[in-house]
Design an enzyme around this catalytic site. Structure first.
Site, PDB file in Angstrom:
ATOM      1  N   CYS A  49     104.130 -14.229  42.276  1.00 39.85           N
ATOM      2  CA  CYS A  49     104.636 -15.388  43.016  1.00 39.85           C
ATOM      3  C   CYS A  49     104.695 -15.088  44.511  1.00 39.85           C
ATOM      4  O   CYS A  49     105.158 -14.021  44.923  1.00 39.85           O
ATOM      5  CB  CYS A  49     106.026 -15.764  42.502  1.00 39.85           C
ATOM      6  SG  CYS A  49     106.669 -17.277  43.243  1.00 39.85           S
ATOM      7  N   ARG A  55     103.971 -28.661  39.233  1.00 42.85           N
ATOM      8  CA  ARG A  55     105.070 -27.688  39.219  1.00 42.85           C
ATOM      9  C   ARG A  55     105.514 -27.374  40.643  1.00 42.85           C
ATOM     10  O   ARG A  55     106.671 -27.058  40.904  1.00 42.85           O
ATOM     11  CB  ARG A  55     104.627 -26.405  38.506  1.00 42.85           C
ATOM     12  CG  ARG A  55     105.758 -25.430  38.250  1.00 42.85           C
ATOM     13  CD  ARG A  55     105.265 -24.166  37.531  1.00 42.85           C
ATOM     14  NE  ARG A  55     106.369 -23.417  36.971  1.00 42.85           N
ATOM     15  CZ  ARG A  55     107.121 -22.561  37.651  1.00 42.85           C
ATOM     16  NH1 ARG A  55     106.866 -22.360  38.940  1.00 42.85           N
ATOM     17  NH2 ARG A  55     108.120 -21.931  37.078  1.00 42.85           N
TER      18      ARG A  55
END
Length: 494
Positions: free
Chosen positions: A308, A406
């Site tokens: 991430c 998302r």
């Protein structure tokens, strides 16, 4: 208002303080809750990522005692099929077995068996207006091998002299009937001969192999599935519910947004009995609002994952340990479980996350390297790796049913120019999932022994942390030595 609020910590910043103990690791109990109404025998949840969780891994993790969340980078039908595959893998009594009508052909039976990976199909009369299915026979793989014509009706080869049982039969009695008659499938009927279910010898054996498996009230493995905030989300939820999903996760990078709150409320309004996980968040206020909207569990973690890049691309996030502690304190007011999502590198991090207040941990990279994960296997310089990518990577967001929503990015944009918040990479292959789980739970149990706690609740309430320096972290890892043989639960690649 002060701009700088406080120092925030993550797993590498602290250690659990050992305490007096009369508890042996083998005596500890690691049961927990993933939502208010779903218990797991291991506090492990697999991430809803397209290189981590599909049916195969969800089955393996549920059999071990945890639960998998099927990713949503799939068409609605395909995602529902993955859920159905998990639910049908193991059952006490299969309540809605796949059936064929008497006028079906042998080829239809072959196609159905291949599509659903089954070896026998009950044959029934066409249903009455009430929907009752009168049992007429059963066709199995063995029957199909005895014929050469696929256009004939299945009535020409099916078995009609049936061994059956009533609905109230227990599995021990069912096993005895199966063994006495040397059959693999026991048809369950009511007093009038209508089909009510199916018990298989294979399912009974599976129950014995995995006594700690995470199952629903019907003896089926539990499984979850991710959904987003797109316009077709309720259609997706409808299909997942039809497939038997146990829990849906409204999965976004920023769970404290109005779109997520609205989606949670909409799902709970239509399916009040369906368990809903919502996330991801990092503040007590977000937990409060999601619980108020109807969430049965809250997922915590903004940017801690190994793949991430949210914290560097957006400059937003919260170190994971502090995020868990802050959110868990708020969640405790409503008895809402917390799922710590991301940042787990070693089994010790699981212990720290649970001690900080989480009820379960969600992991991606640790499971992505297992044989059961869907990631591509890569050979590089003589070593096996598996592909692993963030759901915020360009590749994941660009899929037809990709994860752009998302990250609140428009999938309908003609240019398809996304701003990624994740990367694509590879990780070393780890072998079977059950071996990885064994090491993770072994480390957790060892931690509980050091801390003198018997269960997860005591781990949350009766432990303390000490903050360490960078020198303390270096001292915590192997040092002043060259590793000649890596341990199964420690790698220098982290």
């Amino acid at each position: 208002m002060d701009k700088i609020l406080y120092d925030a910590l993550t797993f590498d910043d602290v250690l659990l303080v050992p305490a007096y103990s009369n508890v042996l690791p083998k005596e500890t109990v690691v049961k927990s809750r993933v939502t208010r109404n779903i218990e797991v025998n291991l506090p492990l949840v697999s991430a809803a990522m397209d290189t981590v969780t599909e049916a195969e891994l969800a089955i393996a993790l549920a059999r071990a005692g945890g639960i998998g969340i099927i990713h949503k980078n799939l068409s609605i039908d395909v995602q529902a099929r993955h859920v159905a595959k998990v639910k049908r893998f193991e059952s006490g009594i299969i309540r809605n077995p796949i059936t064929l009508f008497e006028d079906a052909t042998i080829q239809e039976a072959i196609d159905l068996m291949l599509r659903h990976s089954i070896s026998g199909i009950p044959v029934v009369e066409r249903p009455t207006p009430e929907g009752c299915l009168l049992l007429k026979g059963i066709v199995t793989n063995r029957d199909l091998r005895m014929t050469t014509s696929s256009n004939e009706k299945i009535t020409t080869i099916m078995t009609t002299d049936l061994i059956t049982a009533q609905e109230d039969i227990d599995l021990l009695a069912a096993e005895e009937i199966l063994m006495q008659n040397k059959i693999e499938k026991l048809l369950v009927i009511d007093e009038e001969g209508y089909l009510k279910g199916l018990i298989t010898f294979k399912d009974i054996q599976k129950r014995k192999q995995c006594p700690d498996a995470c199952k629903d009230m019907h003896g089926r493995l539990r499984v979850g599935a991710a959904v987003g905030i797109r316009s077709n989300t309720i259609t997706r939820v409808d299909a997942l519910v039809e497939a038997g999903v146990d829990v849906v996760a409204v999965d976004t990078a920023h769970g404290h947004s109005q779109a997520v709150l609205d989606m949670v409320a909409t799902i709970k309004e239509k399916y009040p009995e369906l368990e809903v996980i919502a996330g991801n968040v990092a503040t007590p206020e977000a937990v409060r609002d999601l619980v108020k909207a109807g969430a049965d569990a809250v997922k915590v973690g903004i940017g801690p994952g190994s793949i991430c890049t949210t914290r560097v691309v957006a400059g937003v996030g919260m170190p994971q340990l502090t995020a868990i502690m802050n959110c868990a304190k708020e969640a405790a007011k409503t008895d809402t479980p917390i799922i710590a999502d991301g940042g787990i590198k070693y089994s010790g991090d699981i212990s720290k996350a649970l001690a900080a207040g989480a009820d379960t941990v969600m992991m991606g990279s640790i499971f992505a390297g297992t044989d059961e994960s869907p990631g591509e296997t890569i050979l590089y310089e003589g070593r096996r790796f598996k592909a692993y990518r963030g759901m915020g990577s360009l590749g994941a967001m660009s899929e037809p049913e990709g994860s752009s929503d998302r990250y609140f990015q428009d999938a309908s944009a003609e240019t398809k120019k996304y701003v990624p918040e994740g990367i694509e990479g590879r990780i070393p292959a780890k072998g079977p999932l059950d071996e990885v789980v064994y090491q993770l739970i072994g480390g957790l149990k060892s931690s509980m022994g050091y801390c003198g706690v018997k269960n997860i609740e005591e781990l949350k309430k009766n432990t303390r942390f000490v903050r360490i320096t960078s020198a303390g972290l270096r001292e915590s890892h192997p040092h002043d030595v060259m590793i000649t043989r890596e341990a199964p639960n420690y790698s220098t690649s982290h």
